[in-house]
Scaffold this motif. Structure first.
Motif, PDB file in Angstrom:
ATOM      1  N   THR A 145       0.797  -1.224   0.000  1.00 19.93           N
ATOM      2  CA  THR A 145       0.000   0.000   0.000  1.00 19.93           C
ATOM      3  C   THR A 145       0.835   1.282   0.000  1.00 19.93           C
ATOM      4  OG1 THR A 145      -0.161  -0.127   2.413  1.00 19.93           O
ATOM      5  CG2 THR A 145      -1.959  -1.083   1.145  1.00 19.93           C
ATOM      6  N   LEU A 146       2.056   1.220   0.494  1.00 25.58           N
ATOM      7  CA  LEU A 146       2.856   2.447   0.602  1.00 25.58           C
ATOM      8  C   LEU A 146       3.905   2.614  -0.489  1.00 25.58           C
ATOM      9  CD1 LEU A 146       3.365   2.643   4.460  1.00 25.58           C
ATOM     10  CD2 LEU A 146       1.690   3.822   3.046  1.00 25.58           C
ATOM     11  N   TRP A 147       4.066   1.638  -1.343  1.00 26.49           N
ATOM     12  CA  TRP A 147       5.017   1.758  -2.449  1.00 26.49           C
ATOM     13  C   TRP A 147       4.284   2.390  -3.635  1.00 26.49           C
ATOM     14  CZ3 TRP A 147       6.983  -2.586  -6.035  1.00 26.49           C
ATOM     15  CH2 TRP A 147       8.068  -2.132  -6.777  1.00 26.49           C
ATOM     16  N   VAL A 148       4.150   3.698  -3.587  1.00 27.09           N
ATOM     17  CA  VAL A 148       3.333   4.449  -4.537  1.00 27.09           C
ATOM     18  C   VAL A 148       3.797   4.331  -5.986  1.00 27.09           C
ATOM     19  CG1 VAL A 148       2.406   6.735  -5.090  1.00 27.09           C
ATOM     20  CG2 VAL A 148       2.622   6.021  -2.710  1.00 27.09           C
ATOM     21  N   PRO A 149       5.086   4.336  -6.310  1.00 26.72           N
ATOM     22  CA  PRO A 149       5.464   4.243  -7.718  1.00 26.72           C
ATOM     23  C   PRO A 149       4.927   2.995  -8.419  1.00 26.72           C
ATOM     24  CG  PRO A 149       7.357   4.895  -6.425  1.00 26.72           C
ATOM     25  CD  PRO A 149       6.263   4.547  -5.459  1.00 26.72           C
ATOM     26  N   PHE A 150       4.620   1.962  -7.663  1.00 24.62           N
ATOM     27  CA  PHE A 150       4.090   0.742  -8.275  1.00 24.62           C
ATOM     28  C   PHE A 150       2.685   0.949  -8.838  1.00 24.62           C
ATOM     29  CE2 PHE A 150       1.742  -3.288  -7.952  1.00 24.62           C
ATOM     30  CZ  PHE A 150       2.466  -4.015  -8.872  1.00 24.62           C
ATOM     31  N   TYR A 151       1.857   1.728  -8.154  1.00 26.34           N
ATOM     32  CA  TYR A 151       0.466   1.857  -8.600  1.00 26.34           C
ATOM     33  C   TYR A 151       0.083   3.291  -8.986  1.00 26.34           C
ATOM     34  CZ  TYR A 151      -0.424   3.235  -3.726  1.00 26.34           C
ATOM     35  OH  TYR A 151      -0.412   3.844  -2.504  1.00 26.34           O
ATOM     36  N   ALA A 152       1.036   4.169  -9.207  1.00 22.48           N
ATOM     37  CA  ALA A 152       0.746   5.546  -9.588  1.00 22.48           C
ATOM     38  C   ALA A 152       0.567   5.652 -11.102  1.00 22.48           C
ATOM     39  CB  ALA A 152       1.849   6.470  -9.101  1.00 22.48           C
ATOM     40  N   ARG A 153      -0.460   4.978 -11.596  1.00 12.29           N
ATOM     41  CA  ARG A 153      -0.769   5.030 -13.037  1.00 12.29           C
ATOM     42  C   ARG A 153      -2.268   4.838 -13.213  1.00 12.29           C
ATOM     43  NH1 ARG A 153       0.339  -0.897 -14.679  1.00 12.29           N
ATOM     44  NH2 ARG A 153       0.922  -1.772 -12.688  1.00 12.29           N
ATOM     45  N   THR A 154      -2.751   5.052 -14.389  1.00 11.14           N
ATOM     46  CA  THR A 154      -4.199   4.961 -14.619  1.00 11.14           C
ATOM     47  C   THR A 154      -4.626   3.664 -15.289  1.00 11.14           C
ATOM     48  OG1 THR A 154      -3.941   6.139 -16.697  1.00 11.14           O
ATOM     49  CG2 THR A 154      -4.495   7.445 -14.755  1.00 11.14           C
ATOM     50  N   THR A 155      -3.715   3.008 -15.981  1.00 12.15           N
ATOM     51  CA  THR A 155      -4.104   1.770 -16.664  1.00 12.15           C
ATOM     52  C   THR A 155      -3.534   0.575 -15.923  1.00 12.15           C
ATOM     53  OG1 THR A 155      -2.187   1.936 -18.100  1.00 12.15           O
ATOM     54  CG2 THR A 155      -4.248   2.845 -18.929  1.00 12.15           C
ATOM     55  N   PRO A 156      -4.148  -0.563 -15.907  1.00 21.64           N
ATOM     56  CA  PRO A 156      -5.407  -0.929 -16.551  1.00 21.64           C
ATOM     57  C   PRO A 156      -6.599  -0.448 -15.723  1.00 21.64           C
ATOM     58  CG  PRO A 156      -4.537  -2.821 -15.392  1.00 21.64           C
ATOM     59  CD  PRO A 156      -3.535  -1.715 -15.243  1.00 21.64           C
ATOM     60  N   TYR A 182      -7.021   3.744  -8.150  1.00 24.21           N
ATOM     61  CA  TYR A 182      -8.106   3.621  -7.170  1.00 24.21           C
ATOM     62  C   TYR A 182      -8.441   2.172  -6.856  1.00 24.21           C
ATOM     63  CZ  TYR A 182      -8.819   8.595  -7.754  1.00 24.21           C
ATOM     64  OH  TYR A 182      -8.639   9.937  -7.770  1.00 24.21           O
ATOM     65  N   TRP A 183      -8.610   1.327  -7.871  1.00 29.29           N
ATOM     66  CA  TRP A 183      -9.039  -0.032  -7.557  1.00 29.29           C
ATOM     67  C   TRP A 183      -7.930  -0.844  -6.913  1.00 29.29           C
ATOM     68  CZ3 TRP A 183      -6.781  -4.318  -9.637  1.00 29.29           C
ATOM     69  CH2 TRP A 183      -6.224  -4.255 -10.918  1.00 29.29           C
ATOM     70  N   TYR A 184      -6.682  -0.486  -7.162  1.00 29.58           N
ATOM     71  CA  TYR A 184      -5.575  -1.170  -6.494  1.00 29.58           C
ATOM     72  C   TYR A 184      -5.609  -0.886  -4.992  1.00 29.58           C
ATOM     73  CZ  TYR A 184      -0.828  -2.525  -5.208  1.00 29.58           C
ATOM     74  OH  TYR A 184       0.246  -3.104  -4.600  1.00 29.58           O
ATOM     75  N   GLN A 185      -5.837   0.363  -4.619  1.00 32.11           N
ATOM     76  CA  GLN A 185      -5.925   0.712  -3.204  1.00 32.11           C
ATOM     77  C   GLN A 185      -7.139   0.060  -2.550  1.00 32.11           C
ATOM     78  OE1 GLN A 185      -5.866   4.989  -3.388  1.00 32.11           O
ATOM     79  NE2 GLN A 185      -3.684   5.044  -2.907  1.00 32.11           N
TER      80      GLN A 185
END
Length: 98
Positions: A30-41, A50-53
């Motif tokens: 949850t805190l490793w932001v560069p991994f999920y800081a994108r819009t796709t997929p 959003y859905w990853y969080q």
């Protein structure tokens, strides 16, 4: 008469290692932001961010619950208690006392 006290056994290093890995997985995921800081997929109209969080909410709950189960002390068996007779009657085995 006093109840016998039971000293729970301390948890071993393997148990602590498992708990550490479970809780670190929740933190890193949850805190490793560069991994999920994108819009796709996208999932429907929700961007990945959003859905990853939101996906991690139940995952963290389950990981925390498992860590709690591993760390809590074992409960001793409840003492045997004599069953009371039928309601409204005194004595044992339903006998009336006068």
């Amino acid at each position: 008469m006093s109840q016998p006290t039971s000293n729970p056994k301390p948890h071993g290093p393997i148990t602590w290692a498992i708990i550490t890995v479970l809780l670190l997985a929740a933190l890193v995921g949850t805190l490793w932001v560069p991994f999920y800081a994108r819009t796709t997929p996208k999932l429907g109209a929700l961007p990945f961010f959003y859905w990853y969080q939101l996906m991690w909410v139940p995952i963290v709950a389950v990981l925390s619950w498992v860590a709690y189960l591993l760390i809590r002390p074992a409960r001793p068996a409840p003492p045997d208690r004599a069953r009371p007779g039928p309601a409204g009657r005194g004595g044992q085995d339903g006998e009336r006392t006068s």
